[in-house]
Design a protein around this motif. Structure first.
Motif, PDB file in Angstrom:
ATOM      1  N   PRO A  34      21.618  37.122 -28.463  1.00  0.00           N
ATOM      2  CA  PRO A  34      20.555  36.818 -29.413  1.00  0.00           C
ATOM      3  C   PRO A  34      20.283  35.310 -29.463  1.00  0.00           C
ATOM      4  O   PRO A  34      21.203  34.501 -29.482  1.00  0.00           O
ATOM      5  CB  PRO A  34      21.115  37.322 -30.747  1.00  0.00           C
ATOM      6  CG  PRO A  34      22.013  38.454 -30.342  1.00  0.00           C
ATOM      7  CD  PRO A  34      22.637  37.986 -29.042  1.00  0.00           C
ATOM      8  N   GLY A  35      18.997  34.974 -29.398  1.00  0.00           N
ATOM      9  CA  GLY A  35      18.584  33.575 -29.400  1.00  0.00           C
ATOM     10  C   GLY A  35      18.314  33.026 -28.017  1.00  0.00           C
ATOM     11  O   GLY A  35      17.727  31.960 -27.872  1.00  0.00           O
ATOM     12  N   SER A  36      18.730  33.739 -26.975  1.00  0.00           N
ATOM     13  CA  SER A  36      18.517  33.239 -25.622  1.00  0.00           C
ATOM     14  C   SER A  36      17.136  33.638 -25.107  1.00  0.00           C
ATOM     15  O   SER A  36      16.629  34.711 -25.410  1.00  0.00           O
ATOM     16  CB  SER A  36      19.612  33.738 -24.677  1.00  0.00           C
ATOM     17  OG  SER A  36      19.589  35.132 -24.579  1.00  0.00           O
ATOM     18  N   PRO A  37      16.508  32.758 -24.312  1.00  0.00           N
ATOM     19  CA  PRO A  37      15.179  33.061 -23.776  1.00  0.00           C
ATOM     20  C   PRO A  37      15.264  34.049 -22.612  1.00  0.00           C
ATOM     21  O   PRO A  37      16.247  34.078 -21.877  1.00  0.00           O
ATOM     22  CB  PRO A  37      14.675  31.702 -23.292  1.00  0.00           C
ATOM     23  CG  PRO A  37      15.910  30.924 -22.988  1.00  0.00           C
ATOM     24  CD  PRO A  37      16.958  31.413 -23.952  1.00  0.00           C
ATOM     25  N   VAL A  38      14.214  34.859 -22.481  1.00  0.00           N
ATOM     26  CA  VAL A  38      14.111  35.829 -21.398  1.00  0.00           C
ATOM     27  C   VAL A  38      12.723  35.665 -20.784  1.00  0.00           C
ATOM     28  O   VAL A  38      11.725  35.634 -21.498  1.00  0.00           O
ATOM     29  CB  VAL A  38      14.282  37.271 -21.932  1.00  0.00           C
ATOM     30  CG1 VAL A  38      14.036  38.289 -20.849  1.00  0.00           C
ATOM     31  CG2 VAL A  38      15.652  37.452 -22.536  1.00  0.00           C
ATOM     32  N   ALA A  39      12.658  35.544 -19.474  1.00  0.00           N
ATOM     33  CA  ALA A  39      11.373  35.454 -18.776  1.00  0.00           C
ATOM     34  C   ALA A  39      10.915  36.853 -18.386  1.00  0.00           C
ATOM     35  O   ALA A  39      11.732  37.769 -18.240  1.00  0.00           O
ATOM     36  CB  ALA A  39      11.513  34.581 -17.531  1.00  0.00           C
ATOM     37  N   ALA A  40       9.615  37.014 -18.213  1.00  0.00           N
ATOM     38  CA  ALA A  40       9.089  38.297 -17.746  1.00  0.00           C
ATOM     39  C   ALA A  40       9.703  38.599 -16.380  1.00  0.00           C
ATOM     40  O   ALA A  40       9.748  37.748 -15.502  1.00  0.00           O
ATOM     41  CB  ALA A  40       7.574  38.242 -17.658  1.00  0.00           C
TER      42      ALA A  40
END
Length: 91
Positions: A34-40
């Motif tokens: 939770p809180g971490s970025p995810v790219a498409a």
């Protein structure tokens, strides 16, 4: 009636998006906390069935809000597994 109560509705972006399980199996969560970025297109989980292991990819960029399943949980097709806070415009 419309003149009194009608309002113009503007499209707004969603406050979160769901990533769902595409198949039945056991979920294996990647390192996305939770809180971490995810790219498409990023792999966020893997679903293992008796025959295959399928990667679950994020359809939209965003930030992980919460996991809705735990590592090793059984899931059904269409079951929500992850909630993302979207980044950028609507896709």
């Amino acid at each position: 009636m419309v003149r009194e109560h009608g309002t113009s509705r503007r499209a707004t972006e969603p406050t979160w998006r769901l990533i769902t399980a595409p198949v039945k199996g056991t979920v294996g969560i990647t390192t996305a906390e939770p809180g971490s970025p995810v790219a498409a297109g990023d792999v966020v989980a893997r679903i293992s069935s008796l025959r295959d292991t399928l990667e679950v990819r994020a359809e939209h960029p965003g930030t992980v809000v919460e996991w809705l399943v735990e590592d090793g949980d059984p899931v059904s097709p269409g079951q929500p597994v992850l909630r993302l806070h979207p980044q950028g415009g609507l896709a």
